[in-house]
Design an enzyme around this catalytic site. Structure first.
Site, PDB file in Angstrom:
ATOM      1  N   TYR A  16       0.780  -1.235   0.000  1.00 22.82           N
ATOM      2  CA  TYR A  16       0.000   0.000   0.000  1.00 22.82           C
ATOM      3  C   TYR A  16       0.815   1.290   0.000  1.00 22.82           C
ATOM      4  O   TYR A  16       0.250   2.370  -0.129  1.00 22.82           O
ATOM      5  CB  TYR A  16      -0.978  -0.021   1.171  1.00 22.82           C
ATOM      6  CG  TYR A  16      -2.023  -1.104   0.998  1.00 22.82           C
ATOM      7  CD1 TYR A  16      -3.120  -0.907   0.172  1.00 22.82           C
ATOM      8  CD2 TYR A  16      -1.875  -2.341   1.608  1.00 22.82           C
ATOM      9  CE1 TYR A  16      -4.063  -1.897  -0.028  1.00 22.82           C
ATOM     10  CE2 TYR A  16      -2.815  -3.354   1.422  1.00 22.82           C
ATOM     11  CZ  TYR A  16      -3.903  -3.122   0.603  1.00 22.82           C
ATOM     12  OH  TYR A  16      -4.825  -4.115   0.406  1.00 22.82           O
ATOM     13  N   PHE A  45     -10.676  -4.561  11.014  1.00 24.76           N
ATOM     14  CA  PHE A  45     -11.968  -4.300  10.382  1.00 24.76           C
ATOM     15  C   PHE A  45     -11.953  -4.826   8.954  1.00 24.76           C
ATOM     16  O   PHE A  45     -10.940  -5.179   8.427  1.00 24.76           O
ATOM     17  CB  PHE A  45     -12.312  -2.810  10.422  1.00 24.76           C
ATOM     18  CG  PHE A  45     -11.205  -1.891   9.963  1.00 24.76           C
ATOM     19  CD1 PHE A  45     -11.017  -1.627   8.618  1.00 24.76           C
ATOM     20  CD2 PHE A  45     -10.351  -1.300  10.885  1.00 24.76           C
ATOM     21  CE1 PHE A  45     -10.003  -0.784   8.192  1.00 24.76           C
ATOM     22  CE2 PHE A  45      -9.340  -0.445  10.481  1.00 24.76           C
ATOM     23  CZ  PHE A  45      -9.157  -0.184   9.144  1.00 24.76           C
TER      24      PHE A  45
END
Length: 424
Positions: free
Chosen positions: A123, A424
């Protein structure tokens, strides 16, 4: 071959989620876990890439509010469920999803995007920097002892059933009080309180169901809680069970309100001592705690705790000006940043940050740049856990005015280490 990128519809969930499961090894999750993530999914923020009728890429986002230095809860997109089918790698599928997603985050007015990465190397090229770390440990409780603060013996402990709604609400209230005090924590939206309670038997690894103990003062006020499992094991010499720590929370153990240790610090120590003393166990497995967690200063021998640190929360500034204005600064700062951001070019250029412990203003400027860096480094430093001077030592930040880097480094710091309590 032509692929189509579009928003997910509820009718497409099962195939979409199956693509995600396959990308993460192909093991089907429990029905309980799958149902929870469907309930929490925001379909208008869930993207899929299709090659004909086959889903070959997935990405989602959750609408969060995240604590930042100063205690403000800032809207942030929680990037999640990202995958690309192995058959469609190196075709730009991930880049297309990241492009669409960050454009959407900007349109929604969220200044930040955050994620946890299965592979941290992915990322950075999209502007994410590692902004918070976690500590894991394997504590030899047969040899390691605790030195608890005075007053710990006055804390009362009791088991509490996790299926009791009052117990759940009490734990959530304690968690909510802790959120503003530590950057990186999420104010849980309705439904998200179910995540730390997720307990499918297939994921326990031979350990017990989740258990809960509350810590109370003499008046019966709940000060904190711990959620844990016990994994029974036996060796030639007898019991070698392992306690697995899942959650330990008190409102704020760091600030004494009177001479001596605070009630919160006493509750924290009492809960930790309880975990050390569970019968038929000789080890405590700490899965994820802040890097400055207090247990490291209570143990008699930290070497026998085998602490190890790893990346956890990755942070991306989607709107540099709004993000830098949303937090406060430990000391007064007046610095002009030259920001590079090829993936979100609206952030490119010079930004003047003027701020202190009361607030900040960050706006475009034509003044000479004083510190040069990319948006990735800003993301890493944003929550106060990664010093800008450390990034400069790695060649990732350049000082253009003498003294500007030191000024910014101190100002960006946080009194406590940033930390994300759960994924999450």
């Amino acid at each position: 071959m032509t692929t189509e990128l579009r928003t997910l519809s509820p009718a497409e969930w099962d195939g979409w989620y199956g693509t995600l499961e396959r990308a993460f090894g192909g093991l089907a999750e429990s029905a309980e876990e799958r149902a929870l993530w469907r309930d929490l999914a925001e379909f208008d923020r869930s993207l899929g890439v299709w090659d004909g009728e086959a889903c070959v890429g997935t990405a989602g986002a959750c609408s969060f509010r995240m604590s930042v230095p100063g205690g403000a809860l800032v809207p942030a997109a929680g990037v999640t469920m990202v995958s690309v089918a192995a058959t469609h790698r190196r075709r730009g599928v991930l880049t297309r999803m990241m492009r669409r997603q960050l454009d959407d985050v900007r349109e929604r007015g969220e200044a930040l995007a955050v994620l946890t990465a299965s592979e941290p190397a992915i990322y950075g090229r999209f502007g994410y920097g590692v902004g918070a770390f976690e500590t894991r440990a394997e504590i030899d409780t047969a040899r390691v002892h605790l030195a608890v603060p005075d007053g710990t013996d006055g804390v009362r402990l009791r088991y509490a059933p996790l299926d009791d709604e009052t117990v759940r609400q009490t734990c959530e209230e304690i968690y909510a009080r802790a959120v503003p005090g530590r950057p990186g924590m999420l104010a849980r939206q309705p439904g998200w309180e179910r995540v730390p309670l997720l307990d499918p038997e297939m994921d326990r690894g031979g350990a017990s169901a989740l258990q809960c103990v509350l810590a109370e003062d003499a008046d019966g006020t709940v000060l904190g809680f711990v959620r844990f499992r016990v994994q029974p094991q036996w060796g030639p010499a007898g019991a070698e069970g392992v306690v697995v720590l899942e959650d330990l929370e008190v409102a704020d153990p760091r600030v004494p309100r009177s001479p001596g240790a605070s009630k919160d610090a006493q509750a924290y120590a009492a809960l930790l001592r309880f975990l050390f003393g569970i019968d038929l166990t000789s080890a405590l497995r700490v899965r994820s705690r802040p890097v400055d967690d207090a247990w490291q200063h209570l143990v008699s021998d930290v070497r026998r705790c085998a602490p190890r640190q790893r990346d956890w929360l990755h942070v991306r500034l989607v709107d540099v000006g709004a993000a830098l204005e949303a937090r406060t600064y430990r000391t007064p700062v007046d610095v002009v940043f030259e920001v590079q951001d090829a993936f979100c070019p609206w952030n490119e250029g010079r930004w003047r940050l003027v701020g202190d412990a009361k607030g900040a203003v960050c706006s475009r400027t034509a003044d000479p740049a004083e510190v040069a860096l990319s948006v990735r480094e800003l993301g890493a430093a944003y929550l106060g856990g990664v010093p800008l001077v450390s990034l400069a030592a790695a060649g990732r930040v350049r000082e253009l005015r003498e003294g500007a880097l030191a000024e910014a480094t101190v100002a960006f710091g946080s009194d406590v280490a940033p930390w994300l309590p759960h994924g999450f």
